[in-house]
Motif scaffolding. Structure first.
Motif, PDB file in Angstrom:
ATOM      1  N   PHE A  53     -33.807 -71.293  10.512  1.00  0.00           N
ATOM      2  CA  PHE A  53     -34.487 -71.971  11.627  1.00  0.00           C
ATOM      3  C   PHE A  53     -33.746 -73.267  11.874  1.00  0.00           C
ATOM      4  CE2 PHE A  53     -37.514 -69.310   9.452  1.00  0.00           C
ATOM      5  CZ  PHE A  53     -38.185 -68.677  10.479  1.00  0.00           C
ATOM      6  N   SER A  55     -33.081 -76.719  14.197  1.00  0.00           N
ATOM      7  CA  SER A  55     -33.636 -77.578  15.230  1.00  0.00           C
ATOM      8  C   SER A  55     -32.696 -77.552  16.422  1.00  0.00           C
ATOM      9  CB  SER A  55     -33.771 -79.001  14.713  1.00  0.00           C
ATOM     10  OG  SER A  55     -32.485 -79.570  14.558  1.00  0.00           O
ATOM     11  N   LEU A  62     -36.388 -74.807  19.045  1.00  0.00           N
ATOM     12  CA  LEU A  62     -36.072 -74.343  17.704  1.00  0.00           C
ATOM     13  C   LEU A  62     -35.340 -73.020  17.904  1.00  0.00           C
ATOM     14  CD1 LEU A  62     -36.920 -74.469  14.573  1.00  0.00           C
ATOM     15  CD2 LEU A  62     -38.745 -72.918  15.246  1.00  0.00           C
ATOM     16  N   PRO A 112     -36.829 -79.138  11.237  1.00  0.00           N
ATOM     17  CA  PRO A 112     -37.780 -78.067  10.988  1.00  0.00           C
ATOM     18  C   PRO A 112     -38.095 -78.011   9.495  1.00  0.00           C
ATOM     19  CG  PRO A 112     -35.586 -77.144  11.287  1.00  0.00           C
ATOM     20  CD  PRO A 112     -35.460 -78.631  11.439  1.00  0.00           C
ATOM     21  N   ILE A 128     -42.120 -79.157  12.971  1.00  0.00           N
ATOM     22  CA  ILE A 128     -40.892 -79.784  13.489  1.00  0.00           C
ATOM     23  C   ILE A 128     -41.260 -81.062  14.227  1.00  0.00           C
ATOM     24  CG2 ILE A 128     -40.863 -78.290  15.554  1.00  0.00           C
ATOM     25  CD1 ILE A 128     -37.730 -78.340  15.282  1.00  0.00           C
TER      26      ILE A 128
END
Ligand code: RUQ
Ligand code: CUA
Length: 649
Positions: A53, A55, A62, A112, A128
């Motif tokens: 994941f 940012s 995301l 995140p 986030i």
């Protein structure tokens, strides 16, 4: 002053030389070994082993990748409108972007963080931060959707966020740009004496994930930059780095680099809970929006809160300590055992490593050098475990492999340095291309890292990919850390600017996926659960169209009686109950995005027709062999026309 400036300029000069050296195309060599391709190859139809994941940085979103292949799986819209699925454009999701400053369709998201249970990634939620208008969002990992956004009042530039404690008791926020608290109109001269920062602890409900600002701590007006929780033996503490202890307000690139040491603030949040119970807090104004997406009503709504509880360090002994940290630290990381706290002194020549055990002892023995606004400053040597010598230039962030090693990103010298926590000796280093910010190991900021891959998140790509005009891709590099020596495996470009990323084994997330929304559970106010219930209702100049979508037909698909000046709401319910069959909806001339409606869901597109005529609408997602037939027409008449509302079924 002069010598400080000189030091900075000479650092920059070295940086330039390093960049030139690594950055010139002729110096570009292949650093991969023969089996690298095999290690990243995921055959067609096969799954990746990890989710990553990342940012989106200044995209406010995301993005989700499969690792090791680097295949981009999804963009999850969070702090910015997203025309691809109508997030922030549809009537159902607009409220997610409400703030005390109004509707804000953009932000800058850096960190995140996956939720944890017992210090391990549990695959439930991802948090986030938004930097610009301080907020924290929660993404549900069964739908990959943003389901909650809470605004952080009395803060500016929410950078050291959104990291969680080891059972996700709290997610934290902090003030990067100190401001007057409460805000006021003063001269920038007066401002210097009124700069304040807050650190916020946001409680997370263990069942629902719901956030609530439990308390704030009013801190001296420094720039709080990054943070990490204590874990294991240091569970109950939280560590925040800060720079600009000089409290400069202009030319920070020089003026905020005067002091040899700034600080890491160590906060005893268990103690904070005791003080709260004893009522040792003040309630202060703090208007903040709290936006929640209701999955049954398929609708986001905003609550407005106007107060927060604040603890003041002077009045709460033992709550906060400062650890002196060289020099304008950025990263602030805690190893999997919770014993070592690592500062990333971006202008420092060493990486300071602190010992939690020594810190507790120093507190007991009152080894304080001074006090700042009631906060004791611990003696550097008394808390220090060791310093990593010659780590590379511009050390920023550190992650851990759980086998006693730490990996630090060095922005200026563009490398990752591997060093031993035990004796602070560098054991390996690898160049990265170029200017690395964060790095990420799966579980690398938890109690249980998985020492297989390291992601290097690089800010500058220069000559790495086919050029695309003045704006080039950001980049992720995949490094094998399973052996003694790091091995470069692969490069892939990323979307937005990935600051931090989190990686989790696919197994903790992939089997929890929602495949549809159940039609019988749809409680949307304007749902239509079968085509024979489709209708059009006029309320003054508002027209509500209750519409259904199923392969390959909209009901109704012919509507008359709409007039210029009307506000038309297409409430589209997708009747499918099969995985992966969305229908999209768009109408010509609408000053809005499309909506992309998932099976069992209702979404609403608002349209204000401005000219008479026949307006086609259609499905935007190729859903069936007769997708091109999935269309209809609306007749729009002049404002004063006398056309009766009618539709077909
Ligand atoms: S930051 S590149 Cu986390 Cu915004 Cu360090
Ligand atoms: Cu429905 Cu295309």
């Amino acid at each position: 002053m002069k010598s400080k400036a000189l030091l900075i300029f000479s650092t920059l000069a070295v940086a330039t030389i390093v960049l030139l050296f690594f950055g010139c195309p002729s110096g570009k060599k292949s650093v991969v070994e023969g089996d690298a391709a095999q290690k990243v190859y995921v055959a067609p139809g096969q799954y990746d082993e990890f989710y990553a994941f990342m940012s989106g940085g200044f995209s406010g979103q995301l993005s989700v990748y499969g690792i090791p292949s680097g295949r981009c799986l999804r963009i999850v819209p969070v702090f910015a409108q997203y025309p691809e699925n109508g997030y922030g454009y549809s009537e159902e999701t607009k409220a997610m972007l409400n703030t005390s400053y109004g509707f804000i369709p953009w932000d800058d998201s850096h960190h995140p963080e996956l939720s944890q249970t017992n210090g391990e990634i549990d695959g439930r939620w991802l948090f986030i931060n938004a930097n610009n208008v301080p907020r924290i969002a929660r993404v549900d990992l069964s739908t990959f959707r943003t389901v909650e956004i809470i605004e952080i009042p009395n803060s500016a530039g929410n950078h050291p966020s959104a990291f969680v404690t080891e059972n996700t008791e709290y997610v934290v926020a902090g003030t990067r740009f100190s401001v007057p608290i409460p805000q006021e109109d003063i001269t920038l001269q007066e401002f210097k004496n009124k700069m304040k920062g807050t650190i916020s602890f946001i409680k997370v409900d263990p069942q629902t994930g719901r956030m609530n600002i439990e308390f704030q701590i009013l801190m001296p007006g420094f720039n709080y930059d990054l943070s990490h929780p204590g874990r294991g033996k240091s569970h109950g503490w939280y560590f925040f780095s800060c720079y600009n202890s000089e409290q400069a307000t202009s030319m920070l690139e020089v003026n905020a680099s005067q002091n040899d040491k700034d600080f890491i603030a160590a906060i005893n949040w268990k103690k904070a809970e005791e003080y709260l119970k004893q009522g040792k807090y003040k309630e202060i104004p703090g208007v903040h929006y709290h936006n929640i997406y209701d999955e049954k009503k398929h609708m986001a709504y905003s609550e407005i809160n106007d107060k927060v509880k604040v603890l003041i360090p002077q009045e709460c002994p033992g709550l906060v300590y400062y650890i002196p940290t060289p020099k304008s630290p950025h990263g602030c990381d805690v190893d999997p055992t919770g014993e070592y706290i690592v500062g990333g002194g971006k202008l420092a020549t060493v990486i300071p490593v602190y010992s939690f055990t020594k810190m507790i002892k120093a507190i007991e023995e009152k080894k304080f050098d001074k006090e700042i606004d009631g906060i004791p400053v611990l003696n550097y040597e008394a808390v220090l475990h060791g310093e990593v010598q010659n780590p590379g230039l511009g050390p920023l962030h550190t992650e851990f492999d759980g086998k006693g090693y730490a990996y630090t990103s060095c922005f200026v010298s563009s490398e990752v340095t591997k060093w031993s926590l035990q004796d602070c000796k560098v054991v390996d280093r690898i160049p990265v291309y170029y200017s690395i910010g964060h790095l990420c190991i799966a579980g690398g900021d938890s109690k249980k890292p998985i020492a297989k891959y390291l992601l290097a998140l690089n800010k500058i790509t220069k000559d790495r990919y086919l050029p695309t005009g003045p704006e080039l891709a950001q980049s992720c590099q995949l490094i094998d850390i399973s052996g003694e020596k790091m091995k470069m495996l692969y490069d892939f470009p990323t979307l937005g600017e990935p600051h931090y990323a989190q990686m989790a084994p696919a197994s903790v997330i992939k089997d929890k996926q929602a495949k549809i929304f159940k039609l019988e559970e749809n409680q949307h106010q304007y749902r239509t659960i079968s085509p024979d219930q489709a209708k059009v209702v006029r309320e003054g100049n508002k027209v509500h169209i209750y519409m259904t979508a199923i392969r390959s037909h909209f009901t109704p698909d012919n509507i008359e009686g709409i007039k210029v000046g009307d506000e038309v709401y297409f409430h589209v319910t997708n009747l499918e109950q099969d995985w992966d069959i969305p229908h999209g909806f768009a109408v010509m001339g609408s000053d809005n995005a499309e909506i992309l409606v998932m099976p069992g869901e209702t979404l609403t597109l608002k349209w204000k027709p401005t000219k008479p005529g026949i307006y086609p609408f259609y499905c935007t997602d190729f859903c069936s062999a007769l997708h091109q037939e999935m269309q209809g027409y609306v007749r729009v008449s002049p404002a004063n026309a006398n056309v009766q509302l009618s539709w077909n079924k």
